[in-house]
Design a protein around this motif. Structure first.
Motif: not given
Length: 374
Positions: A31, A187, A195, A199
């Protein structure tokens, strides 16, 4: 899988992305996290080929793709608005890319059926996009992007238009899909909850640079500087100056306490301005003055605000000429618990070892941008 090597992109005199170097590993959910205007979407658009860097290189599996057009890069992008074709049903939306690529009808049918099953939309295959919910449209966009088997899927704030509950469900769906297919996901989001929840690693960005890259736990527990600590989660940030005493280095804070430093780093020298980061969960609330303990601070304060959040209540307590954020977790049914009210006087206590010293460097001067591949 994907590398940015000293990449810079300017719009006029301003650097939207400033000398970013970053490595994203195969099969990662990575992310790019930061506020609006920090450069995360520009970085994603350069990876996709929609923008060209003014300096630096972008590599995909060690191949330089910096100058390649978007259609020659083995990756795909999902945007915020999904960009579904309104006149095509779900099946034909998913099959659009393979048709352009000249796949055989049998292969298109087989792969489309596989993706419909993967995103759990078999029963909606003949529906038009305007009959679908936001989450269903998102899954169609995912299937359409994945059917061409990209090496990397780029997602530009794909859940921004969804409500909270649907966004949480889609995060779980995205994580499930990634586990099943093994594609690298990059992302982009400004939502730290998104996030941090899915992630493998996160890069926190500000002013076109990466302030810190690491696992969600590393970034939360060991922020690299004040800017990261303030952006990730809630934090009590105590400004002060490092001083040397008989018992070693300590920080004389503006809030009053003198906090011993238990772990030193090269940047910590006498006279250096610094910030202590103390997370709310490391503060304890009590009604009576606690006994003096070495290495533990006790401050008398008054509750200014209380926010009930279901599993816990977040309190704002005025003490030592500043506001402190503290959490009080709720007990089970019938379990005794101390839940103060606004206006109550109480004691705040915390262990000095939970205070993390951070450099007071401005966020425009971050630590190295390079993120190590796991």
């Amino acid at each position: 899988m994907l590398q940015f090597q000293s990449v810079t992109k300017r719009f006029g005199p301003r650097a939207a992305v400033d000398r970013v170097s970053l490595t994203i590993g195969h099969g990662e959910i990575f992310s790019l996290l930061g506020p609006s205007g920090c450069g995360k979407t520009t970085l994603l658009r350069m990876a996709a080929g929609f923008e060209s860097p003014d300096a630096g290189r972008i590599l995909l599996a060690d191949e330089d793709i910096t100058e390649l057009p978007p259609n020659r890069r083995a990756l795909n992008t999902i945007f915020q608005n999904y960009a579904l074709f309104p006149h095509l049903n779900v099946r034909r939306n998913i099959a659009f890319g393979p048709r352009l690529a000249g796949w055989t009808k049998a292969r298109i049918a087989d792969e489309t059926d596989r993706l419909l099953h993967l995103v759990q939309l078999e029963s909606h295959a003949d529906h038009k996009p305007d009959t679908l919910s936001g989450g269903q449209k998102q899954r169609v966009a995912l299937a359409r992007a994945l059917i061409l088997k990209p090496r990397i899927l780029l997602l530009d704030e794909p859940f921004a238009a969804l409500d909270l509950q649907l966004r949480r469900r889609m995060l779980l769906e995205l994580e499930r899909l990634q586990r099943e297919i093994g594609v690298t996901f990059v992302f982009v989001t400004h939502d730290q909850t998104e996030a941090m929840s899915i992630s493998h690693r996160v890069a926190v960005m500000a002013d076109g640079r990466i302030l810190q890259s690491g696992t969600p736990r590393e970034i939360y527990d060991r922020p690299a500087n004040r800017c990261v600590a303030a952006f990730i989660g809630d934090a009590n940030l105590l400004n002060g100056v490092l001083n040397a005493g008989d018992s070693g280095l300590h920080l004389a804070t503006e809030a009053g306490p003198r906090i011993p430093i238990h772990q030193t780093e090269p940047w910590m020298t006498t006279g250096t301005a610094a910030t202590l980061c103390l997370r709310p969960e490391h503060l304890t609330l009590c009604t009576a003055e606690p006994p003096a303990e070495p290495g533990r601070e006790a401050l008398l304060g008054t509750v200014r605000d209380a926010i009930y959040l279901g599993t816990h209540t977040q309190f704002v307590v005025a003490a030592a000429d500043r506001d402190w954020i503290a959490l009080q977790h709720h007990g089970g049914p019938g379990e005794a618990r101390f839940l103060p009210s606004i206006g109550d006087d109480l004691w705040l206590t915390f262990d000095h070892r939970h205070c993390r010293p951070l450099p007071n460097a401005p966020h425009t001067t971050p630590p190295p941008n390079e993120g190590a591949t796991p």
